[in-house]
Scaffold this motif. Structure first.
Motif, PDB file in Angstrom:
ATOM      1  N   MET A  82       0.826  -1.214   0.000  1.00 53.90           N
ATOM      2  CA  MET A  82       0.000   0.000   0.000  1.00 53.90           C
ATOM      3  C   MET A  82       0.856   1.257   0.000  1.00 53.90           C
ATOM      4  O   MET A  82       0.438   2.295  -0.522  1.00 53.90           O
ATOM      5  CB  MET A  82      -0.939   0.003   1.213  1.00 53.90           C
ATOM      6  N   ASN A  83       2.048   1.163   0.558  1.00 57.24           N
ATOM      7  CA  ASN A  83       2.949   2.318   0.556  1.00 57.24           C
ATOM      8  C   ASN A  83       3.494   2.629  -0.830  1.00 57.24           C
ATOM      9  O   ASN A  83       4.012   3.724  -1.067  1.00 57.24           O
ATOM     10  CB  ASN A  83       4.115   2.088   1.523  1.00 57.24           C
ATOM     11  N   MET A  84       3.390   1.662  -1.752  1.00 58.87           N
ATOM     12  CA  MET A  84       3.871   1.923  -3.107  1.00 58.87           C
ATOM     13  C   MET A  84       2.731   2.079  -4.095  1.00 58.87           C
ATOM     14  O   MET A  84       2.963   2.499  -5.233  1.00 58.87           O
ATOM     15  CB  MET A  84       4.795   0.794  -3.575  1.00 58.87           C
ATOM     16  N   ILE A  85       1.499   1.747  -3.694  1.00 59.80           N
ATOM     17  CA  ILE A  85       0.359   1.899  -4.585  1.00 59.80           C
ATOM     18  C   ILE A  85      -0.059   3.365  -4.625  1.00 59.80           C
ATOM     19  O   ILE A  85      -0.111   4.047  -3.594  1.00 59.80           O
ATOM     20  CB  ILE A  85      -0.812   1.010  -4.134  1.00 59.80           C
ATOM     21  N   LEU A  86      -0.342   3.856  -5.805  1.00 61.33           N
ATOM     22  CA  LEU A  86      -0.651   5.272  -6.008  1.00 61.33           C
ATOM     23  C   LEU A  86      -1.874   5.712  -5.218  1.00 61.33           C
ATOM     24  O   LEU A  86      -2.896   5.027  -5.172  1.00 61.33           O
ATOM     25  CB  LEU A  86      -0.892   5.545  -7.492  1.00 61.33           C
ATOM     26  N   SER A  87      -1.742   6.861  -4.598  1.00 63.79           N
ATOM     27  CA  SER A  87      -2.856   7.541  -3.933  1.00 63.79           C
ATOM     28  C   SER A  87      -2.501   9.013  -3.837  1.00 63.79           C
ATOM     29  O   SER A  87      -1.341   9.396  -4.025  1.00 63.79           O
ATOM     30  CB  SER A  87      -3.108   6.959  -2.531  1.00 63.79           C
ATOM     31  N   ALA A  88      -3.486   9.825  -3.528  1.00 61.22           N
ATOM     32  CA  ALA A  88      -3.260  11.274  -3.490  1.00 61.22           C
ATOM     33  C   ALA A  88      -2.326  11.675  -2.352  1.00 61.22           C
ATOM     34  O   ALA A  88      -1.756  12.772  -2.367  1.00 61.22           O
ATOM     35  CB  ALA A  88      -4.593  12.002  -3.352  1.00 61.22           C
ATOM     36  N   THR A  89      -2.172  10.779  -1.343  1.00 59.13           N
ATOM     37  CA  THR A  89      -1.347  11.120  -0.178  1.00 59.13           C
ATOM     38  C   THR A  89      -0.126  10.209  -0.049  1.00 59.13           C
ATOM     39  O   THR A  89       0.422  10.076   1.037  1.00 59.13           O
ATOM     40  CB  THR A  89      -2.190  11.024   1.105  1.00 59.13           C
ATOM     41  N   ASN A  90       0.290   9.583  -1.137  1.00 57.93           N
ATOM     42  CA  ASN A  90       1.416   8.657  -1.074  1.00 57.93           C
ATOM     43  C   ASN A  90       2.725   9.424  -0.925  1.00 57.93           C
ATOM     44  O   ASN A  90       3.201  10.058  -1.868  1.00 57.93           O
ATOM     45  CB  ASN A  90       1.457   7.779  -2.329  1.00 57.93           C
ATOM     46  N   VAL A  91       3.316   9.339   0.273  1.00 54.51           N
ATOM     47  CA  VAL A  91       4.532  10.106   0.556  1.00 54.51           C
ATOM     48  C   VAL A  91       5.771   9.421  -0.001  1.00 54.51           C
ATOM     49  O   VAL A  91       6.779  10.080  -0.276  1.00 54.51           O
ATOM     50  CB  VAL A  91       4.691  10.337   2.075  1.00 54.51           C
ATOM     51  N   GLY A 117      10.123  11.893  -5.511  1.00 57.26           N
ATOM     52  CA  GLY A 117      10.107  13.235  -6.071  1.00 57.26           C
ATOM     53  C   GLY A 117       9.098  13.496  -7.163  1.00 57.26           C
ATOM     54  O   GLY A 117       9.285  14.414  -7.975  1.00 57.26           O
ATOM     55  N   VAL A 118       8.010  12.737  -7.208  1.00 54.98           N
ATOM     56  CA  VAL A 118       6.967  12.992  -8.200  1.00 54.98           C
ATOM     57  C   VAL A 118       6.085  14.139  -7.701  1.00 54.98           C
ATOM     58  O   VAL A 118       5.650  14.147  -6.548  1.00 54.98           O
ATOM     59  CB  VAL A 118       6.111  11.739  -8.447  1.00 54.98           C
ATOM     60  N   LYS A 119       5.813  15.094  -8.559  1.00 50.58           N
ATOM     61  CA  LYS A 119       5.047  16.274  -8.185  1.00 50.58           C
ATOM     62  C   LYS A 119       3.607  15.896  -7.825  1.00 50.58           C
ATOM     63  O   LYS A 119       3.040  14.963  -8.428  1.00 50.58           O
ATOM     64  CB  LYS A 119       5.053  17.292  -9.323  1.00 50.58           C
ATOM     65  N   PRO A 120       3.002  16.598  -6.844  1.00 46.50           N
ATOM     66  CA  PRO A 120       1.652  16.251  -6.381  1.00 46.50           C
ATOM     67  C   PRO A 120       0.623  16.141  -7.500  1.00 46.50           C
ATOM     68  O   PRO A 120      -0.189  15.203  -7.509  1.00 46.50           O
ATOM     69  CB  PRO A 120       1.317  17.387  -5.413  1.00 46.50           C
ATOM     70  N   MET A 121       0.613  17.091  -8.443  1.00 46.61           N
ATOM     71  CA  MET A 121      -0.354  17.040  -9.534  1.00 46.61           C
ATOM     72  C   MET A 121      -0.151  15.799 -10.393  1.00 46.61           C
ATOM     73  O   MET A 121      -1.114  15.140 -10.813  1.00 46.61           O
ATOM     74  CB  MET A 121      -0.247  18.294 -10.397  1.00 46.61           C
ATOM     75  N   LYS A 173      13.447  14.014 -19.251  1.00 53.03           N
ATOM     76  CA  LYS A 173      13.224  12.636 -19.671  1.00 53.03           C
ATOM     77  C   LYS A 173      13.271  11.662 -18.480  1.00 53.03           C
ATOM     78  O   LYS A 173      12.437  10.765 -18.361  1.00 53.03           O
ATOM     79  CB  LYS A 173      14.272  12.215 -20.704  1.00 53.03           C
ATOM     80  N   ALA A 174      14.252  11.841 -17.617  1.00 61.49           N
ATOM     81  CA  ALA A 174      14.409  10.945 -16.466  1.00 61.49           C
ATOM     82  C   ALA A 174      13.177  10.987 -15.569  1.00 61.49           C
ATOM     83  O   ALA A 174      12.728   9.953 -15.053  1.00 61.49           O
ATOM     84  CB  ALA A 174      15.651  11.317 -15.661  1.00 61.49           C
ATOM     85  N   TYR A 175      12.624  12.176 -15.401  1.00 62.51           N
ATOM     86  CA  TYR A 175      11.431  12.333 -14.553  1.00 62.51           C
ATOM     87  C   TYR A 175      10.230  11.630 -15.180  1.00 62.51           C
ATOM     88  O   TYR A 175       9.471  10.924 -14.492  1.00 62.51           O
ATOM     89  CB  TYR A 175      11.136  13.819 -14.365  1.00 62.51           C
ATOM     90  N   VAL A 176      10.042  11.787 -16.484  1.00 67.00           N
ATOM     91  CA  VAL A 176       8.918  11.152 -17.175  1.00 67.00           C
ATOM     92  C   VAL A 176       9.041   9.632 -17.129  1.00 67.00           C
ATOM     93  O   VAL A 176       8.055   8.911 -16.903  1.00 67.00           O
ATOM     94  CB  VAL A 176       8.831  11.641 -18.637  1.00 67.00           C
ATOM     95  N   VAL A 177      10.261   9.126 -17.309  1.00 60.45           N
ATOM     96  CA  VAL A 177      10.490   7.682 -17.242  1.00 60.45           C
ATOM     97  C   VAL A 177      10.195   7.161 -15.833  1.00 60.45           C
ATOM     98  O   VAL A 177       9.610   6.082 -15.661  1.00 60.45           O
ATOM     99  CB  VAL A 177      11.934   7.336 -17.651  1.00 60.45           C
ATOM    100  N   THR A 178      10.590   7.931 -14.822  1.00 64.35           N
ATOM    101  CA  THR A 178      10.296   7.546 -13.440  1.00 64.35           C
ATOM    102  C   THR A 178       8.789   7.431 -13.216  1.00 64.35           C
ATOM    103  O   THR A 178       8.305   6.462 -12.631  1.00 64.35           O
ATOM    104  CB  THR A 178      10.893   8.569 -12.455  1.00 64.35           C
ATOM    105  N   CYS A 179       8.032   8.414 -13.697  1.00 63.22           N
ATOM    106  CA  CYS A 179       6.570   8.395 -13.557  1.00 63.22           C
ATOM    107  C   CYS A 179       5.964   7.194 -14.290  1.00 63.22           C
ATOM    108  O   CYS A 179       5.065   6.519 -13.765  1.00 63.22           O
ATOM    109  CB  CYS A 179       5.969   9.690 -14.106  1.00 63.22           C
TER     110      CYS A 179
END
Length: 350
Positions: A55-64, A71-75, A149-155
């Motif tokens: 659950m700590n790695m599954i996407l959610s609006a509050t995933n720290v 470092g993924v931006k909140p939006m 590019k690195a950021y997009v690949v990370t996302c």
């Protein structure tokens, strides 16, 4: 006083004698021997360990872990979360269809505790150990959609991990949670065992939430969002989780098994209509919806500790431990309430 001590000693002796007598065979009127109850409950610690980490790695609006650590931006976290939710809708249907059509000698749910638990564990370890910080050198400079590019690949990789984890993790936990329904046809026995396993497996999040701030204080200068913390703690706990899950698989036996020729066909709209008419479904659904308050409280406490500096790691560990065990009283009282008033009355009252 002596009589009281003697009475307690006799009750303890009688309990131990009862456990020895019915360790491998169920007692009269029951379907689960004590060995099976212990295996199902203690093995649940492994299931819940893996559940917390997944659950700590599954996407959610509050995933720290995704926002603060990777470092993924909140939006962008929210956009990825919406995509993940939409993709998970057909995945839920696929999981339901697979389980409904399972006619294995091993049972309806037991096989998936191992078959889905191991892939979920592998994805969890891969998620925290992937070399995200090397993407810059690997993919070079330049931008995509206005981002590096690195950021997009990370996302994109985080999204892919979530697609995979959403399938295996929910399959795994649903198999464990639903297993109790086929371990015994006795409603009261299922309620009693559910309480026992609930108390036992709740140790998992308590232990993990207690360990994280303590190890953060020792290893990462009280930084709960340092990726090294997850890399040190998650792999060994994941291995323990898989071993305990195997304990559940090996030591349980489904008592309610459907024949391969037993097929029930129900139209989708008919099933949907009956679900919407079921008031107990709405009671349970509302309780689930209110669960976001507990999650919000946990996130706020984490922020206050990490950014507000309101306490040290030891105090924060104690606070999270108390919060994690807030539902213990309800768990302990549930079987007695069900025995006295019945499951239907208790569910409606809640």
């Amino acid at each position: 006083m002596k009589k009281t001590k003697q009475g307690k000693h006799q009750r303890i002796s009688a309990l131990l004698s009862n456990v020895r007598q019915y360790w491998n065979e169920p007692s009269p009127g029951h379907y689960m021997p004590y060995r099976e109850v212990v295996a199902y409950s203690a093995g649940g610690i492994g299931v819940k360990f893996l559940a917390v980490m997944a659950m700590n790695m599954i996407l959610s609006a509050t995933n720290v872990l995704i926002s603060n650590t990777l470092g993924v931006k909140p939006m962008h976290v929210y956009i990825l979360y919406l995509i993940s939710v939409l993709v998970n809708i057909p995945l839920s249907g696929i999981r339901a269809n697979i389980i409904d059509n399972t006619r294995s000698k091993e049972g309806k749910y037991r096989p998936y505790i191992v078959k889905m638990g191991i892939p979920s564990a592998i994805v969890t370890i891969a998620f925290v150990w992937f070399p995200y910080n090397k993407f810059g050198a690997l993919f070079g400079e330049g931008t995509i959609f206005g981002e590096e590019k690195a950021y997009v690949v990370t996302c994109a990789l985080i999204l892919l991990f979530n697609f995979i984890q959403n399938f295996f993790y929910y399959f795994f936990t649903e198999a464990y949670d639903n297993l109790i329904h086929v371990l015994s046809p006795n409603t009261q026995e299922r309620a009693d065992v559910s309480t026992i396993k609930g108390v036992v497996y709740s140790l998992a999040p308590s232990i993990l939430n207690l360990a994280m701030p303590i190890f953060a204080g020792l290893l990462t200068n009280d930084n709960l969002y340092d990726i090294r913390l997850y890399r040190y703690i998650y792999p060994p706990i994941t291995i323990v989780s898989v071993i305990l899950s195997i304990v559940v698989y090996v030591n349980t036996k489904e008592k309610i098994v459907q024949a391969k020729t037993h097929v029930i066909q129900i139209r989708f709209m008919d099933s949907l209509r009956e679900v919407l008419r079921n008031k107990y479904f709405w009671v349970i659904a509302m309780a689930t919806w209110l669960g976001f308050l507990e999650t919000s409280m946990t996130v706020i406490l984490s922020w206050l500790y990490s950014y507000g500096g309101i306490c040290n790691s030891g105090v924060y560990a104690a606070i999270t431990l108390i919060c994690q065990n807030a539902g213990l009283v309800g768990m302990l009282l549930a079987p007695f309430a069900i025995r006295k008033w019945g499951k239907r009355v208790v569910c409606s009252s809640v």
